[in-house]
Design an enzyme around this catalytic site. Structure first.
Site, short mmCIF file in Angstrom:
data_model
loop_
_atom_site.label_atom_id
_atom_site.label_comp_id
_atom_site.label_asym_id
_atom_site.label_seq_id
_atom_site.Cartn_x
_atom_site.Cartn_y
_atom_site.Cartn_z
N SER A 26 -32.56 -47.27 11.25
CA SER A 26 -32.47 -46.46 10.23
C SER A 26 -31.05 -45.68 10.18
CB SER A 26 -33.46 -45.30 10.27
OG SER A 26 -34.74 -45.89 9.88
N HIS A 86 -32.42 -53.28 6.44
CA HIS A 86 -33.08 -51.85 6.53
C HIS A 86 -34.20 -51.80 5.32
CE1 HIS A 86 -32.84 -47.25 6.14
NE2 HIS A 86 -33.91 -47.70 6.85
N GLU A 140 -31.78 -52.33 2.31
CA GLU A 140 -30.42 -51.99 2.40
C GLU A 140 -29.53 -53.08 3.22
OE1 GLU A 140 -28.31 -47.77 2.88
OE2 GLU A 140 -30.27 -47.79 3.87
N ASN A 158 -30.47 -43.12 4.03
CA ASN A 158 -30.62 -41.82 5.10
C ASN A 158 -29.58 -41.03 5.21
OD1 ASN A 158 -33.43 -42.77 5.69
ND2 ASN A 158 -32.69 -44.27 7.23
C1 LIG Z 1 -36.60 -43.52 7.11
C2 LIG Z 1 -35.90 -44.84 6.76
O1 LIG Z 1 -35.41 -45.31 7.32
C3 LIG Z 1 -35.96 -45.30 5.13
C4 LIG Z 1 -37.23 -44.75 4.54
O2 LIG Z 1 -37.96 -45.64 4.40
S1 LIG Z 1 -37.19 -43.70 3.69
C5 LIG Z 1 -38.79 -43.59 2.94
C6 LIG Z 1 -38.98 -43.81 1.49
N1 LIG Z 1 -40.38 -44.09 1.20
C7 LIG Z 1 -40.60 -42.98 0.33
O3 LIG Z 1 -39.78 -42.37 -0.17
C8 LIG Z 1 -42.01 -43.05 -0.29
C9 LIG Z 1 -42.28 -41.77 -1.06
N2 LIG Z 1 -43.60 -41.93 -1.45
C10 LIG Z 1 -44.14 -42.80 -2.59
O4 LIG Z 1 -43.43 -43.58 -3.19
C11 LIG Z 1 -45.64 -42.67 -2.92
O5 LIG Z 1 -46.13 -41.64 -2.40
C12 LIG Z 1 -46.36 -44.16 -1.97
C13 LIG Z 1 -45.72 -45.16 -2.65
C14 LIG Z 1 -46.06 -44.02 -0.82
C15 LIG Z 1 -47.77 -43.99 -2.61
O6 LIG Z 1 -48.09 -43.80 -3.85
P1 LIG Z 1 -49.37 -43.04 -4.55
O7 LIG Z 1 -49.20 -43.12 -5.81
O8 LIG Z 1 -49.47 -41.91 -3.68
O9 LIG Z 1 -50.44 -43.77 -3.86
P2 LIG Z 1 -51.33 -44.99 -4.42
O10 LIG Z 1 -51.61 -44.89 -5.78
O11 LIG Z 1 -52.41 -45.01 -3.34
O12 LIG Z 1 -50.22 -46.19 -4.19
C16 LIG Z 1 -49.22 -46.73 -5.09
C17 LIG Z 1 -49.26 -48.09 -4.54
O13 LIG Z 1 -48.84 -48.36 -3.15
C18 LIG Z 1 -49.64 -49.03 -2.41
N3 LIG Z 1 -49.57 -48.29 -1.16
C19 LIG Z 1 -49.68 -47.06 -1.01
N4 LIG Z 1 -49.43 -46.99 0.53
C20 LIG Z 1 -49.33 -47.84 1.07
C21 LIG Z 1 -48.91 -48.51 2.44
N5 LIG Z 1 -48.92 -47.47 3.23
N6 LIG Z 1 -49.04 -49.79 2.57
C22 LIG Z 1 -49.03 -50.67 1.69
N7 LIG Z 1 -49.22 -50.41 0.40
C23 LIG Z 1 -49.41 -49.14 0.17
C24 LIG Z 1 -51.09 -48.95 -3.08
O14 LIG Z 1 -51.79 -50.10 -2.87
C25 LIG Z 1 -50.63 -48.79 -4.47
O15 LIG Z 1 -50.38 -50.26 -5.08
P3 LIG Z 1 -50.39 -50.79 -6.51
O16 LIG Z 1 -49.51 -49.89 -7.21
O17 LIG Z 1 -50.14 -52.11 -6.36
O18 LIG Z 1 -51.70 -50.25 -7.05
N1 LIG Z 2 -40.59 -44.79 9.75
C1 LIG Z 2 -39.79 -45.23 8.62
O1 LIG Z 2 -39.92 -44.71 7.63
C2 LIG Z 2 -38.65 -46.37 8.76
C3 LIG Z 2 -38.23 -46.57 10.06
N2 LIG Z 2 -37.29 -47.42 9.97
C4 LIG Z 2 -36.78 -48.12 11.45
O2 LIG Z 2 -37.51 -49.04 11.84
C5 LIG Z 2 -37.78 -48.89 13.32
C6 LIG Z 2 -39.32 -48.84 13.53
O3 LIG Z 2 -39.72 -47.66 13.29
P1 LIG Z 2 -41.42 -47.17 12.84
O4 LIG Z 2 -41.81 -48.52 12.66
O5 LIG Z 2 -41.41 -46.16 12.25
O6 LIG Z 2 -41.43 -46.76 14.28
P2 LIG Z 2 -43.13 -46.82 15.27
O7 LIG Z 2 -42.86 -45.75 16.19
O8 LIG Z 2 -44.09 -46.94 14.12
O9 LIG Z 2 -43.02 -48.23 15.97
C7 LIG Z 2 -42.06 -48.68 16.72
C8 LIG Z 2 -42.88 -49.64 17.53
O10 LIG Z 2 -41.89 -50.24 18.61
C9 LIG Z 2 -42.49 -50.60 19.80
N3 LIG Z 2 -41.71 -50.56 20.80
C10 LIG Z 2 -40.98 -49.77 21.59
N4 LIG Z 2 -40.23 -50.59 22.59
C11 LIG Z 2 -40.38 -51.76 22.35
C12 LIG Z 2 -39.65 -52.82 23.08
N5 LIG Z 2 -39.06 -52.75 23.99
N6 LIG Z 2 -40.29 -54.06 22.62
C13 LIG Z 2 -40.89 -54.27 21.49
N7 LIG Z 2 -41.57 -53.25 20.71
C14 LIG Z 2 -41.25 -52.01 21.47
C15 LIG Z 2 -43.35 -49.28 19.97
O11 LIG Z 2 -44.40 -49.38 20.92
P3 LIG Z 2 -44.97 -48.08 21.52
O12 LIG Z 2 -45.53 -47.53 20.56
O13 LIG Z 2 -45.77 -48.67 22.80
O14 LIG Z 2 -43.73 -47.11 22.05
C16 LIG Z 2 -43.93 -49.30 18.53
O15 LIG Z 2 -45.02 -50.01 18.28
C17 LIG Z 2 -36.87 -47.86 13.62
O16 LIG Z 2 -35.71 -48.39 13.86
C18 LIG Z 2 -36.85 -46.96 12.59
O17 LIG Z 2 -35.45 -46.11 12.46
C19 LIG Z 2 -36.70 -48.05 8.93
C20 LIG Z 2 -37.00 -47.66 7.81
C21 LIG Z 2 -38.05 -46.67 7.66
#
Ligand SMILES: CC(=O)CC(=O)SCCNC(=O)CCNC(=O)[C@H](O)C(C)(C)COP(=O)(O)OP(=O)(O)OC[C@H]1O[C@@H](n2cnc3c(N)ncnc32)[C@H](O)[C@@H]1OP(=O)(O)O
Ligand SMILES: NC(=O)C1=CN([C@@H]2O[C@H](COP(=O)(O)OP(=O)(O)OC[C@H]3O[C@@H](n4cnc5c(N)ncnc54)[C@H](OP(=O)(O)O)[C@@H]3O)[C@@H](O)[C@H]2O)C=CC1
Length: 297
Positions: free
Chosen positions: A125, A146, A158, A196
């Site tokens: 991330s 990403h 990304e 991010n």
């Molecule tokens: C941290 C990082 O590195 C980067 C990141 O990822 S940052 C995070 C980016 N993500 C966001 O910002 C998500 C923001 N949230 C959302 O867009 C919405 O709340 C959401 C799509 C997650 C759920 O939407 P919602 O309208 O509340 O739920 P819902 O109507 O049940 O679901 C919409 C669709 O998503 C699907 N869905 C929801 N959650 C899901 C999940 N966890 N896994 C798979 N599919 C899922 C549903 O099946 C549904 O599919 P259809 O459109 O085909 O019907």
């Molecule tokens: N969460 C998010 O919304 C997003 C996350 N990311 C990135 O994706 C990556 C994973 O995040 P996320 O899935 O949320 O994290 P989680 O904590 O859900 O999952 C991470 C997984 O990696 C496992 N793990 C830890 N160490 C090892 C290892 N040495 N070998 C193999 N597996 C290992 C963990 O096991 P254990 O639980 O036993 O430690 C766990 O099952 C991170 O780099 C995060 O920044 C990118 C986009 C969105």
């Protein structure tokens, strides 16, 4: 970007079976690619397979996938705890915990089994791709790929080149993203890239707003959902991403940019220190043992 073929990517490896790893395995298998999903924790692998099956069921219920396609996709996902299983993969996408030392140790192990021409991608991330690439035996075949959470739903990937990433690697990964039904945005290799860099400081500010008592959890989330049309409030989204991941991203931004405006909110640090990491631990800004989830402050 135009489709340019799969460029030799057949078998996909995924390391880390958490929320991102299971989503990446899901979309790759649904696109017809054989997938090898590896984690250190066998229980995480079982949970990931169950999550993929449940999320594919949603798609079957909505008519996006037939039951037979779901069964075939699930059968394409092989799981295991040993890196050796990744030896035949054309690309391995690392999606383990957002800690640099964890990722570097994985790269050391996986490079010793990967075939020479295989691409190594990280779903990090925030951590600089050039720095991660430099610790591997293949900086030219190393790239940031990403995905966004939840992977089966979010359209964006990304793509981040390190300084040494070859054009061939970039093209192959862009083509793979296309095959998985995603749209790519190219980001330069600066801390936390594009999404991010913008999103997580907003979440951090929401936590600071909570710490200062400007609003409570419900008010802050309602304000951003109803006042800015965000699908989730920032604290709800932080719980969804994982508070440990949010904090790790803020620390990379703070250190990498050298600017105090990126300092992590002390309240975010406190939640992580408590082990209240959000949905994945059942408790973060909300308590998920109740329906609907109740605010924890
Ligand atoms: C941290 C990082 O590195 C980067 C990141 O990822 S940052 C995070 C980016 N993500 C966001 O910002 C998500 C923001 N949230 C959302 O867009 C919405 O709340 C959401 C799509 C997650 C759920 O939407 P919602 O309208 O509340 O739920 P819902 O109507 O049940 O679901 C919409 C669709 O998503 C699907 N869905 C929801 N959650 C899901 C999940 N966890 N896994 C798979 N599919 C899922 C549903 O099946 C549904 O599919 P259809 O459109 O085909 O019907
Ligand atoms: N969460 C998010 O919304 C997003 C996350 N990311 C990135 O994706 C990556 C994973 O995040 P996320 O899935 O949320 O994290 P989680 O904590 O859900 O999952 C991470 C997984 O990696 C496992 N793990 C830890 N160490 C090892 C290892 N040495 N070998 C193999 N597996 C290992 C963990 O096991 P254990 O639980 O036993 O430690 C766990 O099952 C991170 O780099 C995060 O920044 C990118 C986009 C969105």
């Amino acid at each position: 970007m135009a489709e340019s073929g799969s460029r030799g990517i057949g078998r996909v490896g995924v390391i880390g079976a958490g929320q991102m790893g299971n989503g990446i395995a899901h979309v790759a298998a649904a696109a017809g690619l054989p997938v090898v999903l590896v984690d250190v924790n066998a229980a995480a692998l079982d949970k990931a397979r169950a999550t993929v099956a449940k999320n594919m069921d949603r798609q079957v219920a909505k008519g996006g996938l037939t039951a037979a396609e779901k069964d075939a996709a699930l059968a394409r996902i092989e799981t295991g705890t040993g890196m050796q299983r990744l030896a035949d993969c054309d690309i391995v996408i690392e999606a383990a915990t957002e800690r640099e030392e964890v990722k570097l140790s994985i790269f050391r192990d996986v490079c010793s089994v990967l075939k020479k021409e295989a691409i190594l991608a990280s779903n990090t991330s925030s951590i600089p791709i050039t720095r991660l690439a430099a610790a591997t035996d293949r900086p030219d075949r190393f790239i940031g790929m990403h995905f966004m959470n939840p992977v089966p739903v979010m359209k964006l990937v990304e793509v981040i080149r390190g300084i040494a990433t070859s054009e061939e690697t970039f093209e192959a990964v862009a083509s793979l993203a296309w095959k998985l039904g995603k749209i790519t945005a190219v980001a330069q290799d600066y801390p936390a890239f594009i999404v991010n860099r913008i999103l997580v400081p907003m979440i951090n500010e929401a936590v600071q707003t909570l710490q200062e008592g400007v609003g409570d959890i419900r008010s802050i989330d309602a304000a951003m959902k109803l006042g800015a049309n965000h699908p989730m409030g920032p604290l709800e989204l932080a719980d969804f991403i994982g508070l440990d991941t949010c904090l790790a991203i803020m620390r990379v931004l703070h250190e990498g940019m050298g600017d105090s405006k990126y300092r992590p909110s002390p309240l975010l640090v406190k939640y992580v220190e408590a082990g209240w990491l959000g949905r994945k631990t059942g408790r973060g800004f909300y308590d998920y043992s109740q329906e609907p989830p109740a605010p924890t402050r």
